[in-house]
Scaffold this motif. Structure first.
Motif, mmCIF file in Angstrom:
data_model
loop_
_atom_site.group_PDB
_atom_site.id
_atom_site.type_symbol
_atom_site.label_atom_id
_atom_site.label_comp_id
_atom_site.label_asym_id
_atom_site.label_seq_id
_atom_site.Cartn_x
_atom_site.Cartn_y
_atom_site.Cartn_z
ATOM 1 N N VAL A 65 -21.294 -9.646 -95.774
ATOM 2 C CA VAL A 65 -21.810 -10.807 -96.510
ATOM 3 C C VAL A 65 -21.693 -12.010 -95.584
ATOM 4 C CG1 VAL A 65 -21.317 -12.348 -98.452
ATOM 5 C CG2 VAL A 65 -21.217 -9.866 -98.750
ATOM 6 N N HIS A 81 9.714 1.030 -92.257
ATOM 7 C CA HIS A 81 9.219 1.710 -93.459
ATOM 8 C C HIS A 81 8.820 3.102 -92.981
ATOM 9 C CE1 HIS A 81 5.749 1.808 -96.681
ATOM 10 N NE2 HIS A 81 6.644 2.761 -96.849
ATOM 11 N N GLY A 105 0.368 -3.594 -101.183
ATOM 12 C CA GLY A 105 -0.933 -3.787 -101.806
ATOM 13 C C GLY A 105 -1.363 -2.702 -102.772
ATOM 14 N N LEU A 106 -0.682 -1.562 -102.780
ATOM 15 C CA LEU A 106 -1.182 -0.482 -103.634
ATOM 16 C C LEU A 106 -1.047 -0.815 -105.113
ATOM 17 C CD1 LEU A 106 -0.169 2.594 -101.531
ATOM 18 C CD2 LEU A 106 -2.343 2.399 -102.703
ATOM 19 N N HIS A 145 -10.425 -10.803 -93.417
ATOM 20 C CA HIS A 145 -11.656 -10.759 -92.642
ATOM 21 C C HIS A 145 -12.826 -11.454 -93.323
ATOM 22 C CE1 HIS A 145 -9.280 -7.499 -90.791
ATOM 23 N NE2 HIS A 145 -9.772 -8.044 -89.707
ATOM 24 N N ALA A 192 -8.460 -3.453 -102.989
ATOM 25 C CA ALA A 192 -8.681 -4.507 -103.987
ATOM 26 C C ALA A 192 -10.099 -4.437 -104.544
ATOM 27 C CB ALA A 192 -8.398 -5.869 -103.360
ATOM 28 N N ASN A 208 -9.966 -9.916 -98.026
ATOM 29 C CA ASN A 208 -8.684 -10.072 -97.331
ATOM 30 C C ASN A 208 -8.867 -11.022 -96.141
ATOM 31 O OD1 ASN A 208 -6.023 -9.652 -96.578
ATOM 32 N ND2 ASN A 208 -6.290 -7.542 -95.955
ATOM 33 N N SER A 213 -6.337 -1.048 -95.928
ATOM 34 C CA SER A 213 -6.381 -0.074 -97.030
ATOM 35 C C SER A 213 -6.509 1.369 -96.552
ATOM 36 C CB SER A 213 -7.549 -0.395 -97.961
ATOM 37 O OG SER A 213 -7.357 -1.668 -98.514
ATOM 38 N N GLY A 265 -0.357 -8.643 -98.970
ATOM 39 C CA GLY A 265 0.729 -8.431 -98.018
ATOM 40 C C GLY A 265 0.997 -6.967 -97.756
ATOM 41 N N ARG A 266 2.292 -6.651 -97.632
ATOM 42 C CA ARG A 266 2.670 -5.273 -97.272
ATOM 43 C C ARG A 266 2.731 -4.359 -98.481
ATOM 44 N NH1 ARG A 266 7.600 -7.836 -94.884
ATOM 45 N NH2 ARG A 266 7.058 -8.450 -92.778
ATOM 46 N N LEU A 304 0.820 3.373 -95.681
ATOM 47 C CA LEU A 304 1.716 4.537 -95.724
ATOM 48 C C LEU A 304 1.769 5.197 -97.098
ATOM 49 C CD1 LEU A 304 2.495 3.774 -92.895
ATOM 50 C CD2 LEU A 304 4.880 3.992 -93.486
ATOM 51 N N ASN A 358 -10.004 -1.517 -92.903
ATOM 52 C CA ASN A 358 -8.812 -2.273 -92.474
ATOM 53 C C ASN A 358 -7.538 -1.668 -93.083
ATOM 54 O OD1 ASN A 358 -7.284 -4.395 -91.297
ATOM 55 N ND2 ASN A 358 -7.450 -5.580 -93.178
ATOM 56 N N GLU A 386 -19.680 -3.968 -98.136
ATOM 57 C CA GLU A 386 -18.592 -3.800 -97.166
ATOM 58 C C GLU A 386 -19.162 -3.987 -95.755
ATOM 59 O OE1 GLU A 386 -15.178 -3.263 -96.702
ATOM 60 O OE2 GLU A 386 -15.806 -3.145 -94.598
ATOM 61 N N GLY A 387 -18.537 -4.874 -94.996
ATOM 62 C CA GLY A 387 -19.034 -5.198 -93.660
ATOM 63 C C GLY A 387 -18.928 -4.034 -92.685
ATOM 64 N N THR A 392 3.086 4.161 -100.032
ATOM 65 C CA THR A 392 4.244 3.987 -100.927
ATOM 66 C C THR A 392 3.871 3.062 -102.076
ATOM 67 O OG1 THR A 392 5.690 4.153 -99.014
ATOM 68 C CG2 THR A 392 6.662 3.262 -101.033
HETATM 69 C C1 LIG Z 1 0.555 -0.083 -91.397
HETATM 70 C C2 LIG Z 1 0.472 -0.520 -92.832
HETATM 71 C C3 LIG Z 1 1.214 0.146 -93.791
HETATM 72 C C4 LIG Z 1 1.143 -0.242 -95.129
HETATM 73 N N1 LIG Z 1 1.826 0.493 -96.054
HETATM 74 C C5 LIG Z 1 1.727 0.161 -97.355
HETATM 75 C C6 LIG Z 1 2.368 0.960 -98.345
HETATM 76 O O1 LIG Z 1 2.983 1.976 -98.045
HETATM 77 N N2 LIG Z 1 2.280 0.567 -99.642
HETATM 78 C C7 LIG Z 1 1.576 -0.543 -100.023
HETATM 79 O O2 LIG Z 1 1.537 -0.851 -101.214
HETATM 80 N N3 LIG Z 1 0.919 -1.305 -99.104
HETATM 81 C C8 LIG Z 1 0.975 -0.974 -97.787
HETATM 82 N N4 LIG Z 1 0.310 -1.726 -96.855
HETATM 83 C C9 LIG Z 1 -0.421 -2.928 -97.312
HETATM 84 C C10 LIG Z 1 -1.787 -2.578 -97.903
HETATM 85 O O3 LIG Z 1 -2.449 -1.709 -97.016
HETATM 86 C C11 LIG Z 1 -2.631 -3.856 -98.109
HETATM 87 O O4 LIG Z 1 -1.915 -4.772 -98.903
HETATM 88 C C12 LIG Z 1 -3.948 -3.529 -98.816
HETATM 89 O O5 LIG Z 1 -4.596 -2.472 -98.171
HETATM 90 C C13 LIG Z 1 -4.874 -4.742 -98.854
HETATM 91 O O6 LIG Z 1 -6.072 -4.324 -99.435
HETATM 92 P P1 LIG Z 1 -7.343 -5.275 -99.498
HETATM 93 O O7 LIG Z 1 -8.417 -4.533 -100.188
HETATM 94 O O8 LIG Z 1 -6.936 -6.604 -100.034
HETATM 95 O O9 LIG Z 1 -7.745 -5.577 -97.971
HETATM 96 P P2 LIG Z 1 -8.475 -4.730 -96.836
HETATM 97 O O10 LIG Z 1 -7.962 -3.378 -96.720
HETATM 98 O O11 LIG Z 1 -8.412 -5.599 -95.624
HETATM 99 O O12 LIG Z 1 -9.995 -4.630 -97.309
HETATM 100 C C14 LIG Z 1 -10.878 -5.725 -97.232
HETATM 101 C C15 LIG Z 1 -12.248 -5.221 -96.844
HETATM 102 O O13 LIG Z 1 -13.164 -6.306 -96.964
HETATM 103 C C16 LIG Z 1 -14.140 -6.205 -95.934
HETATM 104 N N5 LIG Z 1 -14.739 -7.527 -95.731
HETATM 105 C C17 LIG Z 1 -14.099 -8.668 -95.359
HETATM 106 N N6 LIG Z 1 -14.970 -9.691 -95.282
HETATM 107 C C18 LIG Z 1 -16.201 -9.186 -95.599
HETATM 108 C C19 LIG Z 1 -17.498 -9.762 -95.675
HETATM 109 N N7 LIG Z 1 -17.727 -11.047 -95.408
HETATM 110 N N8 LIG Z 1 -18.537 -8.943 -96.032
HETATM 111 C C20 LIG Z 1 -18.308 -7.633 -96.331
HETATM 112 N N9 LIG Z 1 -17.092 -7.040 -96.256
HETATM 113 C C21 LIG Z 1 -16.052 -7.812 -95.902
HETATM 114 C C22 LIG Z 1 -13.334 -5.702 -94.738
HETATM 115 O O14 LIG Z 1 -14.187 -5.065 -93.806
HETATM 116 C C23 LIG Z 1 -12.336 -4.750 -95.390
HETATM 117 O O15 LIG Z 1 -12.789 -3.410 -95.370
HETATM 118 C C24 LIG Z 1 0.332 -1.353 -95.514
HETATM 119 C C25 LIG Z 1 -0.422 -2.016 -94.545
HETATM 120 C C26 LIG Z 1 -0.379 -1.591 -93.228
HETATM 121 C C27 LIG Z 1 -1.231 -2.291 -92.218
#
Ligand SMILES: Cc1cc2nc3c(=O)[nH]c(=O)nc-3n(C[C@H](O)[C@H](O)[C@H](O)COP(=O)(O)OP(=O)(O)OC[C@H]3O[C@@H](n4cnc5c(N)ncnc54)[C@H](O)[C@@H]3O)c2cc1C
Length: 475
Positions: free
Chosen positions: A208, A286, A366-367, A239, A39, A237, A67, A363-364, A71, A65, A58-59, A73
């Motif tokens: 942060v 999946h 996210g891409l 965290h 994101a 997200n 991302s 959620g699941r 997988l 996490n 980024e913490g 997809t």
């Molecule tokens: C096993 C698994 C399989 C999946 N497969 C798929 C798939 O095939 N297709 C699909 O579309 N989605 C899939 N997903 C879902 C997808 O991974 C997530 O929806 C997406 O990665 C979320 O991205 P994000 O950037 O919101 O969150 P995150 O990946 O959680 O990134 C948030 C980042 O913010 C940082 N952060 C948080 N708070 C702070 C702070 N205060 N200061 C600094 N940094 C901070 C964290 O350290 C983290 O690195 C899967 C998830 C999992 C767990």
């Protein structure tokens, strides 16, 4: 120099390992992004491409996490089923929201090219299979997706599904030929490199700890330095934690675990010929084939954090239950990540107050959705595009804190339990129908030998009785 190598060298070197840069000096930027997951990195890339000065804080590290542990997809749509989406916002807005998710998938396809991210291993097609026998419901779903939501889909009958996936666990399927998969880890690191290349600065090991968003210039505090920005985008997200506790409590954290097997050789090709991603409609399993003969599989979930290695055995048993012919597969690696689930099943995208933005709760899936959100937010900040308002009906709803996690776990377990029960019942009915057909054939053969008419067939379990046209009408 060949054209191919020219285009590769003109882009960023997404494969090279790099040292982590920590924020250690005061900074002023247009946009500060909190979180370097899918994101945050998409907002950073798009905003930098549009000319803004961007800092990502980024913490931990890029893709730490979910991302960096997904997988790969890429499909259109949201966690909220399409029928519920229409009920919630009406047909026209549902269509627009769906089209946005398709744009998100197209964005990933354009970004995940071999030229921009070498080794991304894009392959086509995803299949969503049903654990129960609901072929009749499938037709209306296909019509809606194809005609009303302009999404290319094919309905697969049970035989077609089972020709590609040799298991009796699955019934009908919806095939999305335009969905695809990529190497998910490479993608998130590739996004970071592209963002850097476009001018964004990414600081890792830089959590942060507080944000003062009251003024025109927002103040962002980290343990080692401060930063000032006109816009702050919260992409942390689940965290995000204490930084904005009330916001992070609108997400239910769900840890999802996945594994990749050791090479399985010929037996895998005999069990699975489908080359895309497979997911079941209940969101339990999946999986897809990677590296030619390994199986990558996600399934177990918890609402608390646990060591992923604990779930290797569960994934191994799950694979064996679905494809018993594979025998006991060896697990090579297990990993997990926390996804943020919202109460309504839709992501959180929009402006919380002037200059304070959120992109979270994917959620699941996210891409595609985080890609769409990144574009929407960057364009809104820099161009005044206000399509993010389509997400306004989906407010920030408290996910229930610790009680919500327990309830979430109970509901998840109940959902998995009830879908397992529904699957078992569907398979029982299928077996019963098969047995009935065999009995029927035997009866017909016996009657032919005896020269009598066959009796009326007995009703197999679970099938409604056909309405009789008129009294006295019989076979
Ligand atoms: C096993 C698994 C399989 C999946 N497969 C798929 C798939 O095939 N297709 C699909 O579309 N989605 C899939 N997903 C879902 C997808 O991974 C997530 O929806 C997406 O990665 C979320 O991205 P994000 O950037 O919101 O969150 P995150 O990946 O959680 O990134 C948030 C980042 O913010 C940082 N952060 C948080 N708070 C702070 C702070 N205060 N200061 C600094 N940094 C901070 C964290 O350290 C983290 O690195 C899967 C998830 C999992 C767990």
């Amino acid at each position: 120099m060949s054209e191919a190598s020219t285009s590769t060298t003109s882009g960023p070197d997404t494969a090279a390992p790099r040292e982590r840069l920590r924020l250690s000096f005061e900074m002023d930027v247009d946009i500060c992004v909190v979180g370097a997951g899918l994101a945050g990195l998409t907002v950073a890339l798009e905003a930098a491409r549009l000319g803004a000065s961007v800092a990502v804080l980024e913490g931990r590290h890029v893709g730490w996490n979910a991302s960096g542990h997904q997988l790969g997809t890429v499909m259109p749509g949201y966690g909220l089923p399409i029928g519920d989406l229409i009920a919630r916002v009406g047909f026209e807005d549902a269509r627009e929201l769906w089209a946005l998710s398709k744009n998100g998938a197209e964005y990933v396809r354009a970004t995940a090219s071999e030229e921009l991210i070498p080794g991304i291993a894009l392959s086509e097609g995803a299949l969503q299979v049903s654990n129960v026998d609901v072929g009749d419901q499938l037709i209306s779903r296909l019509q809606m997706l194809g005609e009303d939501f302009e999404t290319e889909v094919e309905g697969w009958q049970v035989d077609r599904v089972r020709a590609e996936l040799k298991t009796g666990r699955y019934f009908h399927g919806v095939y999305y030929p335009k969905a695809f998969q990529i190497d998910g880890r490479k993608y998130v690191h590739g996004l970071a490199e592209l963002a850097r290349h476009a001018g964004a600065r990414i600081f890792e090991d830089t959590p942060v700890v507080s944000i003062d968003s009251s003024g025109i210039r927002k103040r962002i505090v980290t343990p080692s330095a401060r930063l000032r920005a006109s816009h702050v985008v919260l992409a942390g997200n689940v965290h995000l934690g204490a930084t904005l506790r009330r916001l992070s409590e609108t997400l239910l954290p769900v840890w999802r675990y996945a594994a990749v097997t050791a090479p399985l050789g010929e037996r895998l090709a005999e069990a699975i010929t489908f080359t895309g991603s497979v997911s079941d409609a209940d969101g339990i399993d999946h999986f897809r084939i990677v590296d030619g003969d390994r199986l990558m599989w996600a399934s177990p979930e918890t609402t608390w954090t646990a060591r992923p290695e604990r779930f290797g055995g569960a994934i191994q048993r799950r694979i064996r239950r679905i494809f018993p012919q594979l025998g006991r597969v060896e697990i090579a690696e297990v990993w997990g990540g926390a996804v943020g689930e919202t109460v309504h099943g839709m992501p959180q995208i929009g402006q919380l107050r002037r200059g304070l933005w959120v992109t979270s709760g994917f959620g699941r899936q996210g891409l595609s959705t985080s890609a769409m959100a990144g574009q929407l937010i960057a364009r809104s900040i820099l161009w005044g595009d206000d399509r993010w308002r389509l997400f306004s009906p989906f407010e920030l709803v408290w996910a229930g804190g610790a009680t919500g996690r327990i309830a979430g776990y109970a509901i998840g377990m109940w959902g998995r339990g009830s879908s397992a029960a529904a699957g078992a019942l569907a398979r029982y009915r299928e077996r019963a129908r098969g047995q009935e057909r065999v009995r029927e054939a035997r009866r017909a053969a016996a009657n032919r030998q005896a020269g009598t008419r066959p009796p009326r067939p007995r009703q197999p379990p679970g099938r409604p009785l056909p309405a009789r046209a008129s009294e006295g009408e019989g076979v």
